[in-house]
Motif scaffolding. Sequence first.
Motif, PDB file in Angstrom:
ATOM      1  N   THR A  46       0.801  -1.231   0.000  1.00 36.37           N
ATOM      2  CA  THR A  46       0.000   0.000   0.000  1.00 36.37           C
ATOM      3  C   THR A  46       0.836   1.284   0.000  1.00 36.37           C
ATOM      4  OG1 THR A  46      -0.204  -0.233   2.381  1.00 36.37           O
ATOM      5  CG2 THR A  46      -2.041  -1.048   1.065  1.00 36.37           C
ATOM      6  N   HIS A  47       2.175   1.125  -0.112  1.00 37.47           N
ATOM      7  CA  HIS A  47       3.012   2.330  -0.152  1.00 37.47           C
ATOM      8  C   HIS A  47       3.872   2.420  -1.415  1.00 37.47           C
ATOM      9  CE1 HIS A  47       1.943   2.273   4.179  1.00 37.47           C
ATOM     10  NE2 HIS A  47       1.821   3.569   3.943  1.00 37.47           N
ATOM     11  N   ILE A  48       3.321   1.984  -2.515  1.00 39.31           N
ATOM     12  CA  ILE A  48       4.045   2.031  -3.799  1.00 39.31           C
ATOM     13  C   ILE A  48       4.380   3.481  -4.177  1.00 39.31           C
ATOM     14  CG2 ILE A  48       1.864   1.973  -5.132  1.00 39.31           C
ATOM     15  CD1 ILE A  48       3.395   0.480  -7.348  1.00 39.31           C
ATOM     16  N   ASP A  87      -7.878  -1.300   2.300  1.00 38.16           N
ATOM     17  CA  ASP A  87      -7.499  -2.221   3.372  1.00 38.16           C
ATOM     18  C   ASP A  87      -6.138  -2.786   2.994  1.00 38.16           C
ATOM     19  OD1 ASP A  87      -7.879  -4.501   1.609  1.00 38.16           O
ATOM     20  OD2 ASP A  87     -10.022  -4.303   1.966  1.00 38.16           O
ATOM     21  N   GLU A  88      -5.632  -3.743   3.774  1.00 41.75           N
ATOM     22  CA  GLU A  88      -4.280  -4.248   3.491  1.00 41.75           C
ATOM     23  C   GLU A  88      -4.165  -4.922   2.119  1.00 41.75           C
ATOM     24  OE1 GLU A  88      -2.703  -6.704   6.570  1.00 41.75           O
ATOM     25  OE2 GLU A  88      -2.797  -5.092   8.048  1.00 41.75           O
ATOM     26  N   ASP A 114      -6.010  -1.708  -7.269  1.00 38.85           N
ATOM     27  CA  ASP A 114      -5.326  -3.004  -7.310  1.00 38.85           C
ATOM     28  C   ASP A 114      -5.716  -3.840  -6.107  1.00 38.85           C
ATOM     29  OD1 ASP A 114      -3.767  -2.538  -9.593  1.00 38.85           O
ATOM     30  OD2 ASP A 114      -2.155  -1.618  -8.433  1.00 38.85           O
ATOM     31  N   SER A 115      -5.749  -5.150  -6.320  1.00 34.70           N
ATOM     32  CA  SER A 115      -6.066  -6.060  -5.227  1.00 34.70           C
ATOM     33  C   SER A 115      -4.935  -7.089  -5.083  1.00 34.70           C
ATOM     34  CB  SER A 115      -7.396  -6.738  -5.557  1.00 34.70           C
ATOM     35  OG  SER A 115      -7.543  -7.907  -4.830  1.00 34.70           O
ATOM     36  N   LEU A 116      -4.461  -7.234  -3.850  1.00 38.46           N
ATOM     37  CA  LEU A 116      -3.340  -8.145  -3.587  1.00 38.46           C
ATOM     38  C   LEU A 116      -3.800  -9.597  -3.666  1.00 38.46           C
ATOM     39  CD1 LEU A 116      -0.339  -8.242  -2.519  1.00 38.46           C
ATOM     40  CD2 LEU A 116      -1.317  -8.370  -0.225  1.00 38.46           C
ATOM     41  N   ASP A 117      -3.059 -10.419  -4.425  1.00 43.29           N
ATOM     42  CA  ASP A 117      -3.379 -11.845  -4.522  1.00 43.29           C
ATOM     43  C   ASP A 117      -2.529 -12.668  -3.574  1.00 43.29           C
ATOM     44  OD1 ASP A 117      -5.455 -12.039  -6.316  1.00 43.29           O
ATOM     45  OD2 ASP A 117      -4.146 -12.059  -8.071  1.00 43.29           O
ATOM     46  N   GLU A 118      -1.236 -12.373  -3.568  1.00 43.57           N
ATOM     47  CA  GLU A 118      -0.326 -13.198  -2.771  1.00 43.57           C
ATOM     48  C   GLU A 118       0.887 -12.387  -2.347  1.00 43.57           C
ATOM     49  OE1 GLU A 118       1.112 -16.685  -4.776  1.00 43.57           O
ATOM     50  OE2 GLU A 118       2.267 -17.347  -3.042  1.00 43.57           O
TER      51      GLU A 118
END
Lengths: 318, 175
Positions: free
Chosen positions: B53-55, B69-70, B85-89
């Motif tokens: 979340t800090h790109i 969220d995270e 964007d959504s985090l996958d892994e």
Amino acid sequence: MHHSAITLSLTGLLLLSSQFAVADYAYITNQDDATVSVFDLPDGKLVNTFSVDSGPVGVAIDNKHHRVYFTHPESGLVTAYDNQSFELLFKVDTFGQPFGITVDHTAKGLVFVTDWNRDAVLVINPETKQIVDLLAVQESPADIVIDSEKRRIYVANRESNTVTILDADTPRKHAVIATSKNPYSLALSPDGKRVYVSTVGDGHIDIIDTESKQVTDTIKVGNSPYDVSVSHDNKRFYVVNQGDNNLITFDALSLKQISRIPLAKMPESIMLSSDGQFAYVTNWFDNKLSIVDLQSNSVISTLKTGKGPRAFGGFTSP
Amino acid sequence: MKFLHSLLIALFALLSFTSTMATAHGPTPQKVDEKIIIESSVDNVWKVISDFTHIDQWHPLVTSVDIIDEQTRVIHIAEKGTLTDSLDEINAETHLLSYRLLEEDTAVFPVSFYTITLTVNPVESGSELLWQGRFYRADTGNFPPENLNDDAAVNAMTDFAQQGMQSLKTLLEKK
């Protein structure tokens, strides 16, 4: 003496020709270099690479009529080749985006094709080489499978989050079933009782009971499950997760994981060998075909394909 | 029969008109496959890129991030707009991070969908960072305009990867 020599050579010829007729191939469509790689099965020896129209994606084999079909979504074509000599037989211009494809193995060998952009299923009669019907489904239809015995067609509508069940002979819609997010690939169990739906948007497999036409189970399998296949005895199913670079084997009864096998980058499509011992998986990012031994749960070879292997659909014979 | 055939063609024509611009992803995936060597430890590189979340702290094209969220970030691209964007892994053992586009805006970025994986591997001089992914052009129909075609998508995705990697290299090698 002379007579038996002739008999012998005749037998030899017959043997040769029957072997030729049953040569078992995997046809891998390479979308980015407009070729098809043909691998001899079960070992996976590359026997031919031939050029086709641009952007081949879908594959369907019709052994009865010695044909193999490819879809070319970008150019709107469906092409038909001799499945042994790899010569072009005919092309059909659909004027749309033909994507998934399957063949009705009874009677004429009608070809059913999803049209991604027009939310329809096209029906092609290979005898007249014409589109003979157009059936409405929902948004962005991807995979399509047919139950030739029960005369039903199943279509995964990727953007509508549904599976449509159509009649294979009449323009009748049996059901539209809500699924998890972005259903992409389908696998019909050989006994016709279940349809497994891989939903790439949320990493699920939905299991449809074909009699009640309901989703009876939903399980989380991984990141971007791009394809699913069922064992010939209906007892197991296999999922390839594009985001996790793996193949997972599930018990069809308990729905528990049996094994997890790492693959090359971005696995895309899976099919089984006719004896069910091997799985063949295309790896889109790495331009590879992995052969997995399902007894030992290990990759036994990794072969080079053309660029951007998709092989969407039935790329080996059942 | 002939009548039926013309009727079908007419139907096709009608259908094509009503859906010339399909949403979401189309039939032709494209590839981004970039690599850079950074003279810094795998742990150092991983520490920066794994902070999903800090790109905005290291990517020059990202001006700020709204943290939903995270697992979810809204990235702001200078003077253009936002993407979600959504985090996958996130795997700290293999140093692998993967995410996907949740909400597109083709005016910001001419793609309709992507999945991206960043991987850090140790090499003799420090780390090798891989930026790999799969995506689809903005206009998924068969006749996309130039600004929404495959080339436009490839150029934008490659540029975003290269600028991010170069900036990381500069940042980490300075330390």
